[in-house]
Design a protein around this motif. Structure first.
Motif, PDB file in Angstrom:
ATOM      1  N   PHE A  45      -5.458   8.730   5.012  1.00 56.12           N
ATOM      2  CA  PHE A  45      -5.928   8.055   3.628  1.00 56.12           C
ATOM      3  C   PHE A  45      -4.569   8.099   2.753  1.00 56.12           C
ATOM      4  CE2 PHE A  45      -7.053   8.989  -0.800  1.00 56.12           C
ATOM      5  CZ  PHE A  45      -8.129   7.844  -0.962  1.00 56.12           C
ATOM      6  N   VAL A  46      -4.290   6.826   2.116  1.00 56.36           N
ATOM      7  CA  VAL A  46      -3.507   6.600   1.107  1.00 56.36           C
ATOM      8  C   VAL A  46      -3.913   6.413  -0.035  1.00 56.36           C
ATOM      9  CG1 VAL A  46      -1.435   5.065   0.924  1.00 56.36           C
ATOM     10  CG2 VAL A  46      -1.789   5.844   3.079  1.00 56.36           C
ATOM     11  N   PRO A  47      -3.640   7.162  -1.151  1.00 55.17           N
ATOM     12  CA  PRO A  47      -3.849   6.851  -2.523  1.00 55.17           C
ATOM     13  C   PRO A  47      -3.196   5.658  -3.186  1.00 55.17           C
ATOM     14  CG  PRO A  47      -3.214   8.955  -2.341  1.00 55.17           C
ATOM     15  CD  PRO A  47      -2.896   8.392  -1.036  1.00 55.17           C
ATOM     16  N   GLN A  48      -3.769   4.663  -3.831  1.00 58.01           N
ATOM     17  CA  GLN A  48      -3.360   3.496  -4.780  1.00 58.01           C
ATOM     18  C   GLN A  48      -3.047   3.841  -6.087  1.00 58.01           C
ATOM     19  OE1 GLN A  48      -2.474   0.936  -2.534  1.00 58.01           O
ATOM     20  NE2 GLN A  48      -2.765   2.531  -0.951  1.00 58.01           N
ATOM     21  N   SER A  80       3.513   8.806   6.103  1.00 54.58           N
ATOM     22  CA  SER A  80       2.825   8.122   7.328  1.00 54.58           C
ATOM     23  C   SER A  80       3.521   8.281   8.417  1.00 54.58           C
ATOM     24  CB  SER A  80       2.336   6.499   6.893  1.00 54.58           C
ATOM     25  OG  SER A  80       1.630   6.677   6.048  1.00 54.58           O
ATOM     26  N   ARG A 101       3.504   3.879  -3.781  1.00 47.60           N
ATOM     27  CA  ARG A 101       3.325   4.650  -4.566  1.00 47.60           C
ATOM     28  C   ARG A 101       4.011   5.930  -3.873  1.00 47.60           C
ATOM     29  NH1 ARG A 101      -2.075   7.432  -6.694  1.00 47.60           N
ATOM     30  NH2 ARG A 101      -1.293   9.146  -8.212  1.00 47.60           N
ATOM     31  N   LEU A 151      -7.892   4.404  -6.896  1.00 49.51           N
ATOM     32  CA  LEU A 151      -8.660   4.462  -5.414  1.00 49.51           C
ATOM     33  C   LEU A 151      -7.681   4.871  -4.422  1.00 49.51           C
ATOM     34  CD1 LEU A 151     -11.176   1.401  -6.274  1.00 49.51           C
ATOM     35  CD2 LEU A 151     -11.472   3.917  -6.601  1.00 49.51           C
ATOM     36  N   GLY A 152      -7.968   4.448  -3.286  1.00 46.04           N
ATOM     37  CA  GLY A 152      -7.190   4.742  -1.918  1.00 46.04           C
ATOM     38  C   GLY A 152      -7.749   4.018  -0.818  1.00 46.04           C
ATOM     39  N   LEU A 153      -7.055   3.808   0.109  1.00 46.63           N
ATOM     40  CA  LEU A 153      -7.429   3.199   1.516  1.00 46.63           C
ATOM     41  C   LEU A 153      -7.337   4.235   2.742  1.00 46.63           C
ATOM     42  CD1 LEU A 153      -5.381  -0.133   0.850  1.00 46.63           C
ATOM     43  CD2 LEU A 153      -7.945   0.133   0.748  1.00 46.63           C
ATOM     44  N   GLU A 154      -8.344   3.843   3.467  1.00 48.32           N
ATOM     45  CA  GLU A 154      -8.309   4.658   4.881  1.00 48.32           C
ATOM     46  C   GLU A 154      -7.756   3.762   6.027  1.00 48.32           C
ATOM     47  OE1 GLU A 154      -8.996   8.128   7.104  1.00 48.32           O
ATOM     48  OE2 GLU A 154      -9.482   7.755   5.018  1.00 48.32           O
ATOM     49  N   VAL A 166       0.749  -1.225   0.164  1.00 47.05           N
ATOM     50  CA  VAL A 166      -0.017  -0.117  -0.290  1.00 47.05           C
ATOM     51  C   VAL A 166       1.016   1.456   0.020  1.00 47.05           C
ATOM     52  CG1 VAL A 166      -1.984  -0.910   1.068  1.00 47.05           C
ATOM     53  CG2 VAL A 166      -0.298  -0.096   2.489  1.00 47.05           C
ATOM     54  N   SER A 209      -6.318  -1.698   7.718  1.00 50.34           N
ATOM     55  CA  SER A 209      -7.298  -1.098   6.802  1.00 50.34           C
ATOM     56  C   SER A 209      -8.682  -1.181   7.369  1.00 50.34           C
ATOM     57  CB  SER A 209      -7.265  -1.806   5.635  1.00 50.34           C
ATOM     58  OG  SER A 209      -8.195  -1.598   4.678  1.00 50.34           O
TER      59      SER A 209
END
Length: 676
Positions: A160-163, A136, A130, A167-170, A127, A193
């Motif tokens: 929040f981390v862009p993918q 973080s 990128r 999209l992205g993940l919190e 994750v 996640s």
């Protein structure tokens, strides 16, 4: 006893009717109010039950999540127990990541948060590939600082981390300190996640029927799980997830496809059904009462309308039963025969309005009609009735079977028309028609005289010209015999032509079919060319003939077509002479054309001049009979020309001859398979 006034009785009936309707309306309102109240209370109860279920579900889900996160902390503590080397830590971390889908990364860090070892989840690409882990680091520092302060595990605020897939993940960081004998050896950092946390620890059945999400205190959604089918009403419940170092809200939304059940138990359903049935009966009775009152009113209106219509009819109506007795007469019939209804109703044969000399004939005809052996004609039949004072008058009787509501014939209905005035009008019309025919014959004689006077002008003028020329030759000492013979021949020819003109005009006025013969275009032009040249020499007009070889013949009345050509040529030359054209020129052209269905062949004759043309105000009346622009003209020439051409199936039109002049063009059908 004093009689009660009619208006007072009517008022009492209206008052009684109003009271009856008031009771019905009041009863209906009470039943409807009870039903609405019951439905409202049942709906409120169902809504409260649905809300309680949602709150219970969100509490159970929160308890499951807390228990799972506590077990996760215990497993992380087991991972860092003892002074395990890196070779042992790495496989254990990868095993834990395979068992816990809600973790995306495990890290082993030193006392200064320097990275010692790491492991990523096998269920998704790294994750932090990128943007890197450095972005973080503030969250890790926050979680580890809190964990060191409380000497236990701590969480950081989610981030929040862009993918790479757009999209992205919190994510949420969990930091667990590694302390031995009061000395800090390092930290274990687990990255959660939030979406996978919900998906892992929420039951699948709950996720299919509801939507569960982590939100912040202000309502901002951090992660969502579940796909609920949205309905018209939503029930929402929230529970606070208080973690060391971080606080989130667990929210659950449950949509109903429809409103809550209206019938939570059998008793409520039974009362509701009975109430609906009672209301339905009330409305049915009320509707039936209204229909009955409306039907009575319509019947009264229909009777009044029928009475007014019968009184206004001028046609006599008479009904008889199957035995021949009169059962109904309208006022028009009574006025027609002079008898009252009482004198006619119930009467059989002979009827009082039958003439005595025709009573036997009418009786036999009535017996045949009543026996059904001879149906009356739809257009009716004529007869003679007798007035009460003995006067006879003709009538037209139209009869039809009288059918009752069950479809059975109960007699005959007759419509009787007094046609005395119609007979008188017919006699007047017949006399007027005879006078009109006599007037038409006189008009035909006048029309013939007008046409003869117009058409004979040309041959008579030619005869006069040749006669004057002959007299001039005779005044010479030695008159040339050849020229005298030619002049006499021309006079005879024009006299014969005048006779043919008289016969053609006579047939034309009487609308007879003229004798038609195949004539070549060359013969038609040559026949009128001497007269055209005669006037052309007098007016100094140059005449040009344009005619192709091999033109087909036309089937026509030769004399009338020649007259059309001559009239058009003379009109063109006179127009140029009146306009004082410096170089007058007349072009007569004949050519073959093809038009219409099947490629029918036509001969097109055109006469073109270089005169002043046709004025705009004259174009619309050019072919009108008796319309002329000449001082001594009769206005019949062009009208006669168009009529002759149209009788042959062609058409006569005119158009401008650019740059100056007018072209008159008419068409005649060609003779098939004949050559000129």
């Amino acid at each position: 006893m004093t009689a009660v006034p009619r208006s007072f009785r009517s008022g009492l009936r209206r008052l009684s009717s109003w009271r009856g309707w008031s009771l019905w309306v009041l009863l209906g309102v009470i039943v409807v109010a009870l039903l609405v109240t019951l439905v409202y209370l049942a709906a409120r109860y169902e809504a409260s039950v649905a809300q309680a279920n949602v709150e219970r579900d969100v509490a159970d889900a929160l308890s499951d999540i807390r228990s799972a996160m506590t077990r996760n902390v215990q497993e992380l503590q087991a991972l860092q127990s003892g002074r395990a080397d890196l070779d042992r830590w790495q496989p254990e971390a990868e095993r834990l990541l395979r068992e816990h889908r809600d973790w995306v990364r495990l890290e082993r860090r030193g006392p200064g948060l320097e990275l010692v070892a790491e492991a990523d989840t096998p269920y998704r690409p790294p994750v932090f590939a990128r943007l890197g882990r450095a972005n973080s680091l503030p969250e890790i520092q926050q979680a580890c600082a809190g964990a060191r302060r409380i000497s236990g595990h701590a969480y950081a605020r989610s981030h929040f981390v862009p993918q790479p897939d757009g999209l992205g993940l919190e994510l949420m960081e969990l930091c667990l300190p590694h302390v031995e004998a009061g000395r800090l050896l390092g930290f274990v950092v687990a990255t959660y996640s939030l979406t996978d946390l919900l998906a892992t620890h929420i039951g699948p059945q709950m996720g299919r029927s509801q939507e569960i999400s982590f939100t912040e205190a202000d309502g901002t959604r951090l992660a969502i799980h579940g796909l609920a089918r949205r309905g018209r009403r939503v029930f929402t419940a929230q529970q606070l997830l208080d973690l060391p170092g971080n606080t989130m809200v667990l929210r659950m939304d449950s949509w109903r496809r429809s409103e809550p059940d209206l019938f939570p138990n059998v008793l409520t359903a039974l009362v509701t059904v009975m109430s609906i049935a009672l209301v339905t009966v009330l409305f049915t009775l009320g509707h039936d009462t209204r229909r009955r009152l409306r039907a009575e009113q319509d019947l009264a209106d229909a009777l009044a309308f029928r009475k007014a219509m019968e009184d206004s009819l001028v046609t006599g109506l008479r009904a008889r039963d199957l035995q021949g007795h009169t059962t109904y007469v309208n006022p028009a019939f009574c006025q027609m025969v002079g008898f009252s209804p009482e004198e006619l109703l119930g009467q059989g044969s002979p009827a009082p309005y039958w003439p005595p000399e025709r009573a036997d004939e009418y009786r036999q005809r009535q017996q045949v009609r009543l026996a059904g052996r001879n149906a009356p004609p739809r257009e009716g039949f004529e007869s003679v009735f007798m007035h009460k004072d003995g006067t006879r008058f003709p009538v037209l009787i139209i009869e039809a079977p009288l059918i009752n509501a069950q479809g059975l014939q109960t007699g005959w209905m007759s419509a009787v028309l007094d046609i005395s005035e119609q007979r008188r009008v017919e006699e007047l019309s017949r006399a007027s028609q005879e006078r009109l025919q006599a007037t038409a014959r006189l008009a035909t004689v006048g029309e013939m005289a007008s046409l003869l006077s117009h058409e004979l002008n040309q041959p008579l003028a030619a005869i006069a010209s040749y006669a004057h020329g002959s007299m001039n030759l005779l005044q010479q000492n030695a008159p040339p015999a050849v020229e005298l013979r030619l002049a006499m021949a021309r006079i005879a020819e024009q006299a014969d032509r005048a006779g043919r003109v008289i016969k053609s005009v006579h047939d034309f006025v009487r609308r007879r079919d003229q004798a038609r013969e195949p004539v070549s275009a060359r013969e038609l032009v040559d026949a009128v060319l001497p007269l055209v040249n005669l006037q052309a020499r007098k007016l100094r007009v140059r005449v040009e003939i344009r005619m192709a070889d091999g033109l087909p013949s036309v089937l026509c009345d030769r004399t009338m077509v020649e007259q059309v050509l001559l009239n058009l040529a003379r009109n063109a030359m006179q127009a140029m002479d009146d306009a004082h054209v410096a170089e007058p020129e007349l072009v007569l052209e004949v050519r073959a054309t093809t038009a219409g269905e099947g490629g029918r062949r036509w001969l097109a004759f055109s006469v073109a001049d270089v005169g002043p043309g046709v004025a705009e105000e004259v174009k619309g009346q050019l072919f009108t009979p008796f319309f002329t622009t000449k001082v001594e003209g009769m206005g019949l020439g062009l009208s006669l020309c168009r009529t002759v051409v149209e009788q042959h199936g062609g058409s006569l039109v005119f158009e401008p001859n650019l740059p100056q002049g007018t072209i008159f063009r008419f068409t005649l059908p060609a003779q098939p398979d004949l050559k000129a």
